[in-house]
Design a protein around this motif. Structure first.
Motif, PDB file in Angstrom:
ATOM      1  N   GLY A 203     -21.723  12.705 -18.770  1.00 57.05           N
ATOM      2  CA  GLY A 203     -21.732  11.698 -19.827  1.00 57.05           C
ATOM      3  C   GLY A 203     -21.297  10.339 -19.310  1.00 57.05           C
ATOM      4  O   GLY A 203     -21.268  10.107 -18.101  1.00 57.05           O
ATOM      5  N   PRO A 204     -20.972   9.412 -20.255  1.00 54.12           N
ATOM      6  CA  PRO A 204     -20.630   8.054 -19.848  1.00 54.12           C
ATOM      7  C   PRO A 204     -19.408   8.032 -18.925  1.00 54.12           C
ATOM      8  O   PRO A 204     -18.487   8.829 -19.094  1.00 54.12           O
ATOM      9  N   LEU A 205     -19.425   7.135 -17.970  1.00 56.90           N
ATOM     10  CA  LEU A 205     -18.317   7.059 -17.012  1.00 56.90           C
ATOM     11  C   LEU A 205     -17.161   6.245 -17.589  1.00 56.90           C
ATOM     12  O   LEU A 205     -17.357   5.366 -18.423  1.00 56.90           O
ATOM     13  N   TYR A 206     -15.978   6.525 -17.094  1.00 52.20           N
ATOM     14  CA  TYR A 206     -14.818   5.731 -17.480  1.00 52.20           C
ATOM     15  C   TYR A 206     -15.056   4.277 -17.086  1.00 52.20           C
ATOM     16  O   TYR A 206     -15.402   3.996 -15.929  1.00 52.20           O
ATOM     17  N   PRO A 207     -14.899   3.339 -18.033  1.00 50.31           N
ATOM     18  CA  PRO A 207     -15.263   1.952 -17.722  1.00 50.31           C
ATOM     19  C   PRO A 207     -14.292   1.221 -16.791  1.00 50.31           C
ATOM     20  O   PRO A 207     -14.528   0.062 -16.440  1.00 50.31           O
ATOM     21  N   GLY A 208     -13.221   1.871 -16.396  1.00 51.30           N
ATOM     22  CA  GLY A 208     -12.351   1.250 -15.379  1.00 51.30           C
ATOM     23  C   GLY A 208     -11.298   0.308 -15.939  1.00 51.30           C
ATOM     24  O   GLY A 208     -10.717  -0.490 -15.191  1.00 51.30           O
ATOM     25  N   THR A 209     -11.065   0.391 -17.249  1.00 49.83           N
ATOM     26  CA  THR A 209     -10.138  -0.522 -17.929  1.00 49.83           C
ATOM     27  C   THR A 209      -8.792  -0.659 -17.195  1.00 49.83           C
ATOM     28  O   THR A 209      -8.297  -1.773 -17.023  1.00 49.83           O
ATOM     29  N   CYS A 210      -8.196   0.440 -16.781  1.00 54.25           N
ATOM     30  CA  CYS A 210      -6.845   0.404 -16.200  1.00 54.25           C
ATOM     31  C   CYS A 210      -6.833   0.234 -14.679  1.00 54.25           C
ATOM     32  O   CYS A 210      -5.769   0.156 -14.086  1.00 54.25           O
ATOM     33  N   ARG A 211      -8.024   0.175 -14.081  1.00 53.24           N
ATOM     34  CA  ARG A 211      -8.065   0.128 -12.617  1.00 53.24           C
ATOM     35  C   ARG A 211      -7.421  -1.145 -12.078  1.00 53.24           C
ATOM     36  O   ARG A 211      -6.782  -1.147 -11.040  1.00 53.24           O
ATOM     37  N   GLY A 212      -7.630  -2.219 -12.838  1.00 55.93           N
ATOM     38  CA  GLY A 212      -7.178  -3.515 -12.330  1.00 55.93           C
ATOM     39  C   GLY A 212      -5.792  -3.948 -12.810  1.00 55.93           C
ATOM     40  O   GLY A 212      -5.406  -5.105 -12.594  1.00 55.93           O
ATOM     41  N   LEU A 213      -5.056  -3.082 -13.458  1.00 53.34           N
ATOM     42  CA  LEU A 213      -3.719  -3.486 -13.938  1.00 53.34           C
ATOM     43  C   LEU A 213      -2.825  -3.829 -12.748  1.00 53.34           C
ATOM     44  O   LEU A 213      -2.934  -3.233 -11.681  1.00 53.34           O
ATOM     45  N   SER A 214      -1.933  -4.761 -12.968  1.00 57.96           N
ATOM     46  CA  SER A 214      -1.010  -5.123 -11.882  1.00 57.96           C
ATOM     47  C   SER A 214       0.076  -4.056 -11.770  1.00 57.96           C
ATOM     48  O   SER A 214       0.331  -3.307 -12.723  1.00 57.96           O
ATOM     49  N   ASP A 215       0.711  -4.004 -10.611  1.00 56.24           N
ATOM     50  CA  ASP A 215       1.792  -3.035 -10.404  1.00 56.24           C
ATOM     51  C   ASP A 215       2.891  -3.227 -11.441  1.00 56.24           C
ATOM     52  O   ASP A 215       3.448  -2.250 -11.952  1.00 56.24           O
ATOM     53  N   SER A 216       3.188  -4.488 -11.742  1.00 53.04           N
ATOM     54  CA  SER A 216       4.307  -4.723 -12.672  1.00 53.04           C
ATOM     55  C   SER A 216       3.941  -4.250 -14.075  1.00 53.04           C
ATOM     56  O   SER A 216       4.764  -3.672 -14.782  1.00 53.04           O
ATOM     57  N   GLU A 217       2.686  -4.456 -14.476  1.00 51.69           N
ATOM     58  CA  GLU A 217       2.297  -3.974 -15.809  1.00 51.69           C
ATOM     59  C   GLU A 217       2.326  -2.442 -15.868  1.00 51.69           C
ATOM     60  O   GLU A 217       2.757  -1.850 -16.850  1.00 51.69           O
ATOM     61  N   ARG A 218       1.856  -1.808 -14.791  1.00 55.98           N
ATOM     62  CA  ARG A 218       1.895  -0.338 -14.735  1.00 55.98           C
ATOM     63  C   ARG A 218       3.320   0.161 -14.899  1.00 55.98           C
ATOM     64  O   ARG A 218       3.589   1.069 -15.690  1.00 55.98           O
ATOM     65  N   GLU A 219       4.216  -0.459 -14.164  1.00 54.92           N
ATOM     66  CA  GLU A 219       5.610  -0.039 -14.197  1.00 54.92           C
ATOM     67  C   GLU A 219       6.200  -0.227 -15.586  1.00 54.92           C
ATOM     68  O   GLU A 219       6.879   0.651 -16.114  1.00 54.92           O
ATOM     69  N   LEU A 220       5.877  -1.381 -16.155  1.00 52.62           N
ATOM     70  CA  LEU A 220       6.392  -1.696 -17.495  1.00 52.62           C
ATOM     71  C   LEU A 220       5.961  -0.643 -18.512  1.00 52.62           C
ATOM     72  O   LEU A 220       6.766  -0.132 -19.290  1.00 52.62           O
ATOM     73  N   ARG A 221       4.688  -0.297 -18.466  1.00 50.14           N
ATOM     74  CA  ARG A 221       4.156   0.653 -19.450  1.00 50.14           C
ATOM     75  C   ARG A 221       4.674   2.066 -19.200  1.00 50.14           C
ATOM     76  O   ARG A 221       4.927   2.819 -20.136  1.00 50.14           O
ATOM     77  N   MET A 222       4.823   2.431 -17.945  1.00 51.91           N
ATOM     78  CA  MET A 222       5.389   3.756 -17.635  1.00 51.91           C
ATOM     79  C   MET A 222       6.832   3.829 -18.092  1.00 51.91           C
ATOM     80  O   MET A 222       7.253   4.814 -18.705  1.00 51.91           O
ATOM     81  N   ASN A 223       7.586   2.778 -17.793  1.00 51.72           N
ATOM     82  CA  ASN A 223       8.999   2.763 -18.187  1.00 51.72           C
ATOM     83  C   ASN A 223       9.154   2.768 -19.703  1.00 51.72           C
ATOM     84  O   ASN A 223      10.156   3.254 -20.229  1.00 51.72           O
ATOM     85  N   ALA A 224       8.149   2.243 -20.396  1.00 55.96           N
ATOM     86  CA  ALA A 224       8.198   2.225 -21.865  1.00 55.96           C
ATOM     87  C   ALA A 224       7.838   3.606 -22.433  1.00 55.96           C
ATOM     88  O   ALA A 224       7.824   3.810 -23.641  1.00 55.96           O
ATOM     89  N   GLY A 225       7.494   4.537 -21.539  1.00 57.90           N
ATOM     90  CA  GLY A 225       7.223   5.911 -21.986  1.00 57.90           C
ATOM     91  C   GLY A 225       5.797   6.146 -22.449  1.00 57.90           C
ATOM     92  O   GLY A 225       5.502   7.171 -23.061  1.00 57.90           O
ATOM     93  N   GLU A 226       4.887   5.205 -22.130  1.00 54.87           N
ATOM     94  CA  GLU A 226       3.474   5.426 -22.505  1.00 54.87           C
ATOM     95  C   GLU A 226       2.930   6.591 -21.683  1.00 54.87           C
ATOM     96  O   GLU A 226       3.209   6.685 -20.490  1.00 54.87           O
TER      97      GLU A 226
END
Ligand code: GLU
Length: 279
Positions: A122-145
């Motif tokens: 089926g349709p491929l993952y559009p890659g939305t989160c591929r380009g997130l910065s390291d700091s944004e990734r960390e922020l969202r992980m630390n927020a418990g997402e």
């Protein structure tokens, strides 16, 4: 003929039906014909769909059918450490990224784009989160997402280069992993995806010939890629045609009459069930 190590790897999400028996016998007969070994693996990682009573029923049905396996049964739910180690290795190669998208968000994103690329599933993952910065990734992980781990397919495929596998029925095949997009390799509730667990296990169990239905043919693209990245050996493959009913439809869980247990309770002998399964 070299001694083949084959396996049957059912998911305990229901009772075995004739299609499963056909698949099990493909592996069993290849192992026996070559003086090799036939292994049994229970693919019970997805705790939301798998049930222990179905695992017990699989062992019971195979025993009744006299389809004997060699060595201990490998239950994937007991080996999360092996999958974590493989994930850590891929992560160390910079090939994984956390994806925070919900299924609904992914669908909405796909609906917005005029020509969403499609893969075998089926349709491929559009890659939305591929380009997130390291700091944004960390922020969202630390927020418990909650997040899934996806492979950066383009990067991984170009690192691995051209890949091939040998299929007993289809011949020399070039793997096309890029066509699958950034597949998920782990989720919170299922710490290893089918692709990851199957690749790691086939290597750890020393499987030299993977026999399974042709519905999993395309998945081998991803498995071949993971073998290359994790430096695992490449088995031979035999993707067999699926057993079909008189109308040409593939057998499915809904066909209760075709389960081993109902055939058995209806008085069919083990030899007759094996014959109905094409052997
Ligand atoms: N567990 C998978 C299934 O039941 C089969 C996996 C495989 O043979 O590679 O469909």
């Amino acid at each position: 003929m070299t001694e083949a190590v084959t396996r049957f790897a059912p998911s305990p999400t229901g009772r075995l039906h004739l299609g499963h028996v056909h698949s099990a016998l493909q592996g069993w007969s290849s192992a026996k014909a070559s003086g090799g070994r036939f292994l049994l693996r229970i693919e019970d990682i997805d705790g939301t769909r798998c049930r222990p009573e179905f695992t017990e029923a699989i062992l019971e049905d195979l025993t009744w059918l006299e389809i004997t396996w060699d060595g201990p049964v490998r239950r994937q739910s007991e080996h999360f450490g092996d999958y974590r180690a493989a994930l850590a290795r891929l992560k160390g190669q910079g090939l994984l990224y956390p994806c925070f998208c919900t299924r609904a968000e992914i669908q909405a994103e796909i609906a917005r784009s005029a020509a969403a690329p499609h893969g075998p599933e089926g349709p491929l993952y559009p890659g939305t989160c591929r380009g997130l910065s390291d700091s944004e990734r960390e922020l969202r992980m630390n927020a418990g997402e909650t997040f899934a781990l996806r492979i950066d397919m383009e990067k991984a495929a170009s690192r691995a280069g051209a890949l091939f596998w040998e299929d007993d029925l289809a011949g020399h095949i070039e793997a096309q992993p890029s066509g699958h997009g950034d597949v998920v390799l782990a989720r919170k509730e299922t710490p290893a995806s089918y692709h990851l667990a199957v690749t790691v296990d086939d290597a750890l169990q020393g499987v030299t010939l993977v026999t399974r239905g042709e519905d999993l043919f395309a998945a081998t693209d991803v498995h071949r890629l993971l073998q290359a990245l994790l430096e695992l050996p490449t088995p031979r493959y035999r993707h067999h045609p699926l057993l079909r009913d008189a109308e040409g439809r593939r057998l499915a869980k809904r066909d209760k009459a075709q389960t081993v247990v109902s055939l058995r309770e209806g008085g069919t002998s083990p030899a007759e069930v094996r014959r109905l399964a094409g052997f």
